[in-house]
Structure formats: structure tokens, C-alpha cells
Scaffold this active site. Sequence first.
Site, PDB file in Angstrom:
ATOM      1  N   LEU A 278       0.775  -1.203   0.001  1.00 31.45           N
ATOM      2  CA  LEU A 278       0.067   0.099  -0.159  1.00 31.45           C
ATOM      3  C   LEU A 278       0.824   1.476   0.016  1.00 31.45           C
ATOM      4  O   LEU A 278       0.242   2.310  -0.173  1.00 31.45           O
ATOM      5  CB  LEU A 278      -0.983   0.048   1.046  1.00 31.45           C
ATOM      6  CG  LEU A 278      -1.652  -1.195   1.455  1.00 31.45           C
ATOM      7  CD1 LEU A 278      -2.491  -0.941   2.709  1.00 31.45           C
ATOM      8  CD2 LEU A 278      -2.547  -1.579   0.359  1.00 31.45           C
TER       9      LEU A 278
ATOM     10  N   TYR B 220       2.366  11.146 -11.734  1.00 36.41           N
ATOM     11  CA  TYR B 220       1.687  10.139 -10.893  1.00 36.41           C
ATOM     12  C   TYR B 220       1.318   9.006 -11.603  1.00 36.41           C
ATOM     13  O   TYR B 220       1.431   7.954 -11.134  1.00 36.41           O
ATOM     14  CB  TYR B 220       0.724  10.914  -9.994  1.00 36.41           C
ATOM     15  CG  TYR B 220       0.083   9.804  -9.053  1.00 36.41           C
ATOM     16  CD1 TYR B 220       0.566   9.384  -7.897  1.00 36.41           C
ATOM     17  CD2 TYR B 220      -1.489   9.715  -9.146  1.00 36.41           C
ATOM     18  CE1 TYR B 220      -0.092   8.626  -7.162  1.00 36.41           C
ATOM     19  CE2 TYR B 220      -1.843   8.852  -8.246  1.00 36.41           C
ATOM     20  CZ  TYR B 220      -1.151   8.320  -7.145  1.00 36.41           C
ATOM     21  OH  TYR B 220      -1.919   7.559  -6.290  1.00 36.41           O
TER      22      TYR B 220
ATOM     23  N   LYS C 210       2.624   4.783 -11.139  1.00 39.46           N
ATOM     24  CA  LYS C 210       1.490   3.727 -10.819  1.00 39.46           C
ATOM     25  C   LYS C 210       1.616   2.675 -11.792  1.00 39.46           C
ATOM     26  O   LYS C 210       1.570   1.444 -11.132  1.00 39.46           O
ATOM     27  CB  LYS C 210       0.148   4.553 -10.388  1.00 39.46           C
ATOM     28  CG  LYS C 210       0.152   5.117  -9.164  1.00 39.46           C
ATOM     29  CD  LYS C 210       0.464   4.271  -7.857  1.00 39.46           C
ATOM     30  CE  LYS C 210      -0.026   4.625  -6.417  1.00 39.46           C
ATOM     31  NZ  LYS C 210       0.026   3.847  -5.482  1.00 39.46           N
TER      32      LYS C 210
ATOM     33  N   ASN D 179     -11.272   7.829  -5.794  1.00 42.11           N
ATOM     34  CA  ASN D 179     -10.991   8.280  -4.603  1.00 42.11           C
ATOM     35  C   ASN D 179     -11.407   7.400  -3.316  1.00 42.11           C
ATOM     36  O   ASN D 179     -12.551   7.363  -3.581  1.00 42.11           O
ATOM     37  CB  ASN D 179     -11.665   9.854  -4.719  1.00 42.11           C
ATOM     38  CG  ASN D 179     -11.325  10.634  -5.972  1.00 42.11           C
ATOM     39  OD1 ASN D 179     -10.164  11.223  -5.812  1.00 42.11           O
ATOM     40  ND2 ASN D 179     -11.729  10.577  -7.081  1.00 42.11           N
TER      41      ASN D 179
ATOM     42  N   HIS E 193     -44.656  11.577  37.034  1.00 43.66           N
ATOM     43  CA  HIS E 193     -44.500  11.449  38.462  1.00 43.66           C
ATOM     44  C   HIS E 193     -45.790  10.438  38.578  1.00 43.66           C
ATOM     45  O   HIS E 193     -46.584  10.199  37.962  1.00 43.66           O
ATOM     46  CB  HIS E 193     -44.697  12.741  39.077  1.00 43.66           C
ATOM     47  CG  HIS E 193     -43.647  13.589  38.817  1.00 43.66           C
ATOM     48  ND1 HIS E 193     -42.315  13.302  38.776  1.00 43.66           N
ATOM     49  CD2 HIS E 193     -43.448  15.237  38.109  1.00 43.66           C
ATOM     50  CE1 HIS E 193     -41.465  14.304  38.389  1.00 43.66           C
ATOM     51  NE2 HIS E 193     -42.464  15.546  37.992  1.00 43.66           N
ATOM     52  N   PRO E 194     -45.561   9.800  40.130  1.00 45.55           N
ATOM     53  CA  PRO E 194     -46.589   8.840  40.339  1.00 45.55           C
ATOM     54  C   PRO E 194     -48.164   9.849  40.153  1.00 45.55           C
ATOM     55  O   PRO E 194     -48.151  10.595  40.855  1.00 45.55           O
ATOM     56  CB  PRO E 194     -46.167   8.385  41.733  1.00 45.55           C
ATOM     57  CG  PRO E 194     -44.876   8.680  41.824  1.00 45.55           C
ATOM     58  CD  PRO E 194     -44.412   9.787  40.737  1.00 45.55           C
ATOM     59  N   GLY E 195     -48.638   8.897  39.632  1.00 47.81           N
ATOM     60  CA  GLY E 195     -50.189   9.395  39.707  1.00 47.81           C
ATOM     61  C   GLY E 195     -50.397  10.205  38.348  1.00 47.81           C
ATOM     62  O   GLY E 195     -51.802  10.503  38.076  1.00 47.81           O
TER      63      GLY E 195
END
Length: 368
Positions: A53, A103, A107, A132, A279-281
Site C-alpha cells: 500500500l 503520478y 503507478k 478516490n 411522576h406517580p399518579g
Amino acid sequence: MRIVITGADGFIGRNLSVRLGEQGFTDVVGITLESSSDDLRAALQGAGFVFHLAGINRPKDVSEFATGNAAFTETVCELLAAAGNKAPVVLSSSTQAALDNPYGLSKRAAEDALLKHSAASGAPVYLFRLTNVFGKWAQPNYNSAVATFCHNTARGGEISINDPAAALRLVYVDDVVEAFIGLLNKPETPSGFVEAGPEYETTVGEVAEMVRGFAASRASMLTPRVGLGLVRALYSTYLSYLPPESFAYEVPRHGDPRGVFVEMLKTPDCGQFSYFTAHPGITRGEHYHHSKTEKFLVIKGTAHFGFRHITTGERYELVTKGGEARIVETVPGWTHNITNIGDDEMIVMLWANEIFDQKKPDTFACPV
């Protein structure tokens, strides 16, 4: 089997190294710029598979293309031949190898060197002309527009674009690595050019807009469709560039004497997720919908759900508790409520099939 990775500390090399470790490969030797020629020789002598690589794509001087790409690949081939090693070799080449720029020529020369090595030794060689590549750990402001866009946006910076309509072909690093590793399990694969994909055809402007959209989704809570394809890969890439101090963010929290209601996220076409406490209730709801539907999951506490059909008067009720992993759905045409009948605070997760629209809420007050 010993696996050698040249360029192991590069973008693709780091991703490959991690994935190899996940799959149980423990004898992995990484070659980097810090490695000596003796390190390279020793690694290649005992290699069972080579991922080549290493390369140059942003040199200070154009002559470095020839030395870093072509000549170094020739060295790898010579060392393998000298050791009598016929290990398979994967080359990370570029689509620019088809072009006659410095380049691309370097390669293509690297490809030719490996093909000659294969012809002379019988060693399998696999040449990937990659377009890419994007994904986590790519270096921003270097040679990847995607990495630069993600890095800058994740830090509140700007994206500079010369031509939004410029074509851009992309391949995701996870797909590249998967293709690489797949060759380890397919020794019968014939030598030559191999493809990694899928490749995504888009434009510079489209990618920039998607990345900007990811950043904006925190404030809007509207998460794009990030589960498939290019958008999935781009979203994961964008998140990988967030600095740690940006890992968390606040969302609106609405409180009243009954408890709190918090919207978590919204989707373009699959509704939204929220949670609330009571909340409760306390009783919440006491309304019905014509088309809107909901799913409730009690995370903590004990909930009583009451239902009444708005025309027939039919009633139904049920009780569910946190820890039961039981979903309760609201049904159009049935008014409904939920009451905390326990002694502690109740916490309930909620999904609705549509984003709440204040102008058209489809929510009508009606006691159960």
C-alpha cells in the site's frame, strides 16, 4: 501466516490492520517510513501474503513519484524474488495509472513491475486501480476532498469549492479493505486487475451538501437517510472527524409539573423518537388520532394504558412495566391515555410514525 503491509500507518493501511486483527490474524508486520531496508527484507522473507500500500501522491518534488511508487515496488519484487518467496501481492494502485501524468506513469510502472514479477516467479499479484478512497482516518487538507470537507465541517469551518458540478467518483475504505481481505480466503483468484466497490458517482457539490446536512441535523434533529449506500458511508466518515469535545450535544427538553418530554431525533419519512417521564399518579394523553400512530415502551416504572373507541365506546386497558420489553401501540380512532400507577418516576420511550406538525397535529383531546 505472516501478513506484511507496506504503508501500514497510512489511511488504508490503518484500516486494514485493524480489520485483520478482528479476523484473528496475529502475525501482521507493518512497514512504514520508519522501517529500515533490513526490516523490509526480513519481513518479506517470511511473508505469506503482502499488501503493498505504500506510495507517494503528494511529493515535494515530482521525481518522488518515480522513487516512491515505481522504484519501491521494484525493490519489493526484487526482495521477494531473492528470497524465493512466491507470496501473493496486492497492490494499491490508482485509476490515474491510465493517465500519462507523472503520478499515473509511476503507478503504471509499479503495476508493470508486479506483473513481471508474477510472470517470472508464478506468484499471484492483484492490482487494484482505486478511485478516490474515503473513510475514517484519511488525512484532511492533503489529497481527499471528503476528508477535508468532513474535518472542516466537524470543527465549524467552511468548505471551499471551485466547481460544485465537478464529477467525483468515490469508493469507501471499508469496501476496499473487504475486497483486500477477501483475497486471503480465495487463493484460487487469478492474477491481474481486481475491482473494489461499489463505486459511487456524485459531484463535489453534492458531497459538500450532504456533509453540511449532517452537521445541521443536530440542531434540526432531522437525521438524513443514513442507513444505506453513499450517505451511510459519508455519515460514518463525517462522525469520525468529530473532536472528542463534540461527541455529545443537547436537544430540547420540555418540562412541566407532570414530568419532562424530550425529542431525540426525527427522520425524513419514518417519524420521530422521543421519551417522556411522569411522576406517580400522573396521566398523559387523553386524546386520539385519525392517522398518526405511536409505539410506547416503558423503560422504568409501571404504566396503565386506557383505550376507548371514539364511536362504539368499546374499552380496553392493560398494565406494563419497565423491563418487560413490551410495545404498546396507539390505534387510530381510539382515544388513549397512560398513567403512572407506580411509586416512582416512570420513563417511557416513544416512536411516532410522523413528525409533529403544529399546524396539523392530528391530535384531538378526548378523555378515555
